[in-house]
Motif scaffolding. Structure first.
Motif, PDB file in Angstrom:
ATOM      1  N   THR A  57       8.842  38.689 -30.158  1.00  0.00           N
ATOM      2  CA  THR A  57       8.192  39.360 -31.273  1.00  0.00           C
ATOM      3  C   THR A  57       8.709  40.788 -31.297  1.00  0.00           C
ATOM      4  O   THR A  57       8.761  41.455 -30.266  1.00  0.00           O
ATOM      5  N   GLY A  58       9.105  41.243 -32.493  1.00  0.00           N
ATOM      6  CA  GLY A  58       9.639  42.588 -32.604  1.00  0.00           C
ATOM      7  C   GLY A  58       9.881  42.988 -34.041  1.00  0.00           C
ATOM      8  O   GLY A  58       9.449  42.311 -34.980  1.00  0.00           O
ATOM      9  N   THR A  59      10.606  44.092 -34.208  1.00  0.00           N
ATOM     10  CA  THR A  59      10.849  44.671 -35.524  1.00  0.00           C
ATOM     11  C   THR A  59      12.340  44.677 -35.833  1.00  0.00           C
ATOM     12  O   THR A  59      13.155  45.067 -34.991  1.00  0.00           O
ATOM     13  N   ILE A  60      12.676  44.241 -37.040  1.00  0.00           N
ATOM     14  CA  ILE A  60      14.062  44.305 -37.510  1.00  0.00           C
ATOM     15  C   ILE A  60      14.357  45.758 -37.867  1.00  0.00           C
ATOM     16  O   ILE A  60      13.574  46.398 -38.578  1.00  0.00           O
ATOM     17  N   VAL A  61      15.473  46.266 -37.373  1.00  0.00           N
ATOM     18  CA  VAL A  61      15.867  47.647 -37.666  1.00  0.00           C
ATOM     19  C   VAL A  61      17.305  47.652 -38.187  1.00  0.00           C
ATOM     20  O   VAL A  61      18.134  46.863 -37.749  1.00  0.00           O
ATOM     21  N   TYR A  62      17.547  48.533 -39.174  1.00  0.00           N
ATOM     22  CA  TYR A  62      18.898  48.707 -39.686  1.00  0.00           C
ATOM     23  C   TYR A  62      19.502  49.941 -39.044  1.00  0.00           C
ATOM     24  O   TYR A  62      18.888  51.008 -39.012  1.00  0.00           O
ATOM     25  N   LYS A  63      20.711  49.799 -38.518  1.00  0.00           N
ATOM     26  CA  LYS A  63      21.438  50.901 -37.904  1.00  0.00           C
ATOM     27  C   LYS A  63      22.707  51.141 -38.715  1.00  0.00           C
ATOM     28  O   LYS A  63      23.476  50.208 -38.957  1.00  0.00           O
ATOM     29  N   GLY A  64      22.930  52.368 -39.144  1.00  0.00           N
ATOM     30  CA  GLY A  64      24.068  52.689 -40.000  1.00  0.00           C
ATOM     31  C   GLY A  64      25.377  52.898 -39.264  1.00  0.00           C
ATOM     32  O   GLY A  64      26.420  53.063 -39.878  1.00  0.00           O
ATOM     33  N   MET A  65      25.383  52.864 -37.939  1.00  0.00           N
ATOM     34  CA  MET A  65      26.618  53.079 -37.193  1.00  0.00           C
ATOM     35  C   MET A  65      27.479  51.818 -37.130  1.00  0.00           C
ATOM     36  O   MET A  65      26.976  50.717 -37.377  1.00  0.00           O
ATOM     37  N   GLU A  66      28.760  51.986 -36.826  1.00  0.00           N
ATOM     38  CA  GLU A  66      29.704  50.868 -36.682  1.00  0.00           C
ATOM     39  C   GLU A  66      29.722  49.967 -37.909  1.00  0.00           C
ATOM     40  O   GLU A  66      29.788  48.751 -37.798  1.00  0.00           O
ATOM     41  N   GLY A  67      29.646  50.550 -39.090  1.00  0.00           N
ATOM     42  CA  GLY A  67      29.694  49.755 -40.312  1.00  0.00           C
ATOM     43  C   GLY A  67      28.345  49.239 -40.765  1.00  0.00           C
ATOM     44  O   GLY A  67      28.241  48.594 -41.794  1.00  0.00           O
ATOM     45  N   GLY A  68      27.316  49.501 -40.003  1.00  0.00           N
ATOM     46  CA  GLY A  68      25.972  49.063 -40.362  1.00  0.00           C
ATOM     47  C   GLY A  68      25.671  47.665 -39.846  1.00  0.00           C
ATOM     48  O   GLY A  68      26.492  46.767 -39.941  1.00  0.00           O
ATOM     49  N   PHE A  69      24.494  47.494 -39.274  1.00  0.00           N
ATOM     50  CA  PHE A  69      24.085  46.188 -38.762  1.00  0.00           C
ATOM     51  C   PHE A  69      22.576  46.157 -38.592  1.00  0.00           C
ATOM     52  O   PHE A  69      21.916  47.199 -38.586  1.00  0.00           O
ATOM     53  N   PHE A  70      22.050  44.951 -38.473  1.00  0.00           N
ATOM     54  CA  PHE A  70      20.626  44.758 -38.200  1.00  0.00           C
ATOM     55  C   PHE A  70      20.451  44.403 -36.730  1.00  0.00           C
ATOM     56  O   PHE A  70      21.199  43.607 -36.174  1.00  0.00           O
ATOM     57  N   GLY A  71      19.460  44.997 -36.135  1.00  0.00           N
ATOM     58  CA  GLY A  71      19.105  44.688 -34.761  1.00  0.00           C
ATOM     59  C   GLY A  71      17.656  44.248 -34.687  1.00  0.00           C
ATOM     60  O   GLY A  71      16.915  44.330 -35.674  1.00  0.00           O
TER      61      GLY A  71
END
Length: 135
Positions: A57-71
């Motif tokens: 259980t957790g939270t989807i986060v968007y990271k703008g580095m390295e071309g952008g990705f979801f973690g």
């Protein structure tokens, strides 16, 4: 003389071809053979073990580095790179419960966390960190 030479040749070659006189089915040999087969079976099972299924259980986060990705930031503090997750679920701030397993033979440029092969994902809610959608 030819018959004697012929008879001698037959006896000589028959003696040279000989067979092993030990009992191939002796209890010691059968046990040794079964131990070898058991070892082969045990080593093949370890290389084909099924991966451990995790529920996170957790939270989807968007990271703008390295071309952008979801973690995926798990509630226990661990970070994951979700793979195979429904794109509708990849929204910054979405709280999810995910079932899947760790892919140990995959590398990523992002190096955000372990790569998680998602088998099933369920939306639980939205967090306060952001409602914007980065697709």
């Amino acid at each position: 003389m030819n018959r004697l030479l012929c008879l001698f040749s037959i006896v000589f070659f028959a003696g040279c071809s000989g067979t092993d006189t030990t009992d191939a089915n002796s209890p010691a040999e059968r046990e040794a053979q079964s131990n070898i087969e058991l070892k082969k079976t045990n080593t093949s099972k370890t290389s084909q073990e099924e991966p451990e299924m995790l529920t996170i259980t957790g939270t989807i986060v968007y990271k703008g580095m390295e071309g952008g990705f979801f973690g995926l930031d798990a509630n226990d503090g661990k970070k994951y790179m979700p793979r195979g997750m429904n794109k509708e679920m990849l929204k910054n701030g979405m709280i999810v419960q995910v079932k899947g397993y760790i892919l140990t033979d995959v590398l990523t440029f992002q190096q955000y966390g372990q790569v998680l092969k998602v088998v099933e994902a369920t939306e639980i809610g939205r967090s306060e960190i952001g409602q914007e959608d980065f697709k």
